[in-house]
Motif scaffolding. Sequence first.
Motif, mmCIF file in Angstrom:
data_model
loop_
_atom_site.group_PDB
_atom_site.id
_atom_site.type_symbol
_atom_site.label_atom_id
_atom_site.label_comp_id
_atom_site.label_asym_id
_atom_site.label_seq_id
_atom_site.Cartn_x
_atom_site.Cartn_y
_atom_site.Cartn_z
ATOM 1 N N ALA A 155 0.831 -1.208 0.000
ATOM 2 C CA ALA A 155 0.000 0.000 0.000
ATOM 3 C C ALA A 155 0.862 1.252 0.000
ATOM 4 O O ALA A 155 0.577 2.211 -0.739
ATOM 5 C CB ALA A 155 -0.932 -0.010 1.204
ATOM 6 N N VAL A 156 1.919 1.271 0.794
ATOM 7 C CA VAL A 156 2.811 2.434 0.838
ATOM 8 C C VAL A 156 3.499 2.626 -0.511
ATOM 9 O O VAL A 156 3.593 3.753 -1.006
ATOM 10 C CB VAL A 156 3.838 2.279 1.978
ATOM 11 C CG1 VAL A 156 4.962 3.284 1.856
ATOM 12 C CG2 VAL A 156 3.153 2.422 3.325
ATOM 13 N N CYS A 157 3.950 1.547 -1.117
ATOM 14 C CA CYS A 157 4.605 1.659 -2.430
ATOM 15 C C CYS A 157 3.635 2.188 -3.486
ATOM 16 O O CYS A 157 4.006 3.043 -4.292
ATOM 17 C CB CYS A 157 5.162 0.303 -2.858
ATOM 18 S SG CYS A 157 6.616 -0.192 -1.934
ATOM 19 N N CYS A 158 2.416 1.694 -3.468
ATOM 20 C CA CYS A 158 1.422 2.170 -4.437
ATOM 21 C C CYS A 158 1.118 3.646 -4.235
ATOM 22 O O CYS A 158 1.065 4.418 -5.201
ATOM 23 C CB CYS A 158 0.140 1.345 -4.326
ATOM 24 S SG CYS A 158 0.315 -0.326 -4.957
ATOM 25 N N CYS A 159 0.923 4.053 -2.989
ATOM 26 C CA CYS A 159 0.649 5.470 -2.709
ATOM 27 C C CYS A 159 1.837 6.336 -3.092
ATOM 28 O O CYS A 159 1.667 7.410 -3.669
ATOM 29 C CB CYS A 159 0.307 5.668 -1.236
ATOM 30 S SG CYS A 159 -1.260 4.948 -0.756
ATOM 31 N N CYS A 162 4.167 5.690 -5.357
ATOM 32 C CA CYS A 162 4.287 5.748 -6.818
ATOM 33 C C CYS A 162 3.225 6.663 -7.416
ATOM 34 O O CYS A 162 3.522 7.440 -8.327
ATOM 35 C CB CYS A 162 4.171 4.345 -7.410
ATOM 36 S SG CYS A 162 5.606 3.316 -7.062
ATOM 37 N N CYS A 163 2.004 6.583 -6.924
ATOM 38 C CA CYS A 163 0.947 7.454 -7.432
ATOM 39 C C CYS A 163 1.261 8.913 -7.136
ATOM 40 O O CYS A 163 1.044 9.787 -7.972
ATOM 41 C CB CYS A 163 -0.403 7.070 -6.820
ATOM 42 S SG CYS A 163 -1.001 5.484 -7.395
ATOM 43 N N ARG A 208 1.954 11.775 -10.001
ATOM 44 C CA ARG A 208 1.139 12.983 -10.042
ATOM 45 C C ARG A 208 2.024 14.213 -9.913
ATOM 46 O O ARG A 208 1.835 15.198 -10.608
ATOM 47 C CB ARG A 208 0.114 12.963 -8.912
ATOM 48 C CG ARG A 208 -0.927 14.031 -9.049
ATOM 49 C CD ARG A 208 -1.978 13.976 -7.965
ATOM 50 N NE ARG A 208 -2.408 12.625 -7.647
ATOM 51 C CZ ARG A 208 -2.657 12.192 -6.427
ATOM 52 N NH1 ARG A 208 -2.530 12.993 -5.399
ATOM 53 N NH2 ARG A 208 -3.050 10.964 -6.216
ATOM 54 N N ARG A 209 3.021 14.138 -9.063
ATOM 55 C CA ARG A 209 3.921 15.264 -8.842
ATOM 56 C C ARG A 209 4.780 15.507 -10.079
ATOM 57 O O ARG A 209 5.001 16.648 -10.478
ATOM 58 C CB ARG A 209 4.801 14.981 -7.636
ATOM 59 C CG ARG A 209 5.611 16.140 -7.210
ATOM 60 C CD ARG A 209 6.319 15.838 -5.928
ATOM 61 N NE ARG A 209 7.198 16.937 -5.576
ATOM 62 C CZ ARG A 209 8.117 16.884 -4.657
ATOM 63 N NH1 ARG A 209 8.286 15.785 -3.970
ATOM 64 N NH2 ARG A 209 8.877 17.910 -4.401
ATOM 65 N N SER A 210 5.262 14.445 -10.707
ATOM 66 C CA SER A 210 6.100 14.609 -11.893
ATOM 67 C C SER A 210 5.279 15.102 -13.079
ATOM 68 O O SER A 210 5.783 15.806 -13.937
ATOM 69 C CB SER A 210 6.812 13.301 -12.236
ATOM 70 O OG SER A 210 5.881 12.328 -12.648
ATOM 71 N N ARG A 211 4.008 14.754 -13.124
ATOM 72 C CA ARG A 211 3.156 15.248 -14.208
ATOM 73 C C ARG A 211 2.810 16.715 -14.025
ATOM 74 O O ARG A 211 2.628 17.436 -14.989
ATOM 75 C CB ARG A 211 1.869 14.427 -14.282
ATOM 76 C CG ARG A 211 2.068 13.045 -14.830
ATOM 77 C CD ARG A 211 0.776 12.281 -14.875
ATOM 78 N NE ARG A 211 0.998 10.903 -15.292
ATOM 79 C CZ ARG A 211 0.134 9.940 -15.158
ATOM 80 N NH1 ARG A 211 -1.037 10.180 -14.606
ATOM 81 N NH2 ARG A 211 0.415 8.728 -15.562
ATOM 82 N N SER A 212 2.682 17.171 -12.794
ATOM 83 C CA SER A 212 2.298 18.554 -12.561
ATOM 84 C C SER A 212 3.472 19.505 -12.752
ATOM 85 O O SER A 212 3.283 20.649 -13.114
ATOM 86 C CB SER A 212 1.707 18.726 -11.157
ATOM 87 O OG SER A 212 2.697 18.478 -10.180
ATOM 88 N N ARG A 213 4.672 19.061 -12.546
ATOM 89 C CA ARG A 213 5.833 19.934 -12.689
ATOM 90 C C ARG A 213 6.012 20.445 -14.115
ATOM 91 O O ARG A 213 6.240 21.631 -14.294
ATOM 92 C CB ARG A 213 7.092 19.219 -12.221
ATOM 93 C CG ARG A 213 7.241 19.229 -10.730
ATOM 94 C CD ARG A 213 8.565 18.687 -10.323
ATOM 95 N NE ARG A 213 8.716 18.713 -8.876
ATOM 96 C CZ ARG A 213 9.687 18.152 -8.220
ATOM 97 N NH1 ARG A 213 10.618 17.492 -8.872
ATOM 98 N NH2 ARG A 213 9.750 18.230 -6.907
ATOM 99 N N PRO A 214 5.962 19.618 -15.139
ATOM 100 C CA PRO A 214 6.135 20.170 -16.493
ATOM 101 C C PRO A 214 5.067 21.203 -16.833
ATOM 102 O O PRO A 214 5.353 22.180 -17.518
ATOM 103 C CB PRO A 214 6.019 18.945 -17.405
ATOM 104 C CG PRO A 214 6.388 17.807 -16.543
ATOM 105 C CD PRO A 214 5.916 18.179 -15.168
ATOM 106 N N ASP A 215 3.857 21.036 -16.358
ATOM 107 C CA ASP A 215 2.814 22.011 -16.632
ATOM 108 C C ASP A 215 3.174 23.357 -16.023
ATOM 109 O O ASP A 215 3.021 24.398 -16.664
ATOM 110 C CB ASP A 215 1.468 21.533 -16.085
ATOM 111 C CG ASP A 215 0.961 20.294 -16.806
ATOM 112 O OD1 ASP A 215 1.396 20.072 -17.957
ATOM 113 O OD2 ASP A 215 0.151 19.565 -16.215
#
Length: 95
Positions: free
Chosen positions: A57-61, A63-64, A68-75
Motif C-alpha cells: 500500500a505504501v509503495c502504491c501510494c 508511486c501514485c 502525479r507530482r512529476s506530471r504537474s511539474r512540467p505544466d
Amino acid sequence: CLWCYTNNTCIDYPVRSILPSSLCSFSNARWGVCWINFEALIIAIAVVAGLILVSIAVCCCYCCYCRRRSRSRPDEEEERLARKREEQRLQSLQR
C-alpha cells in the motif's frame, strides 16, 4: 503432526479444519516439530502478511504521488516559460 502438551500426544493434523482449536488449545499446541508454538506461528504469519500488505500500500501510494507530482511539474514549467515569452514579447513591442 499436531503435538498437544496437555495430554502429550501427537495427533494427525485435521485437514478439514484450518485451526485445530477443538483438539487442543492454541497455547498448548505445537505444529510439525515440538518447538513451533501454533499460537505464535499464527501471530507471526499474520504480522508478516500485514507488513507485506502495508508495504504494498505504501509503495502504491508513493508511486501514485510521484507520478502525479512529476506530471504537474512540467505544466508549471511550461506556464512559467510561456509567461516569460509573453513578457519578452511585450518588452520587445514597447521598445
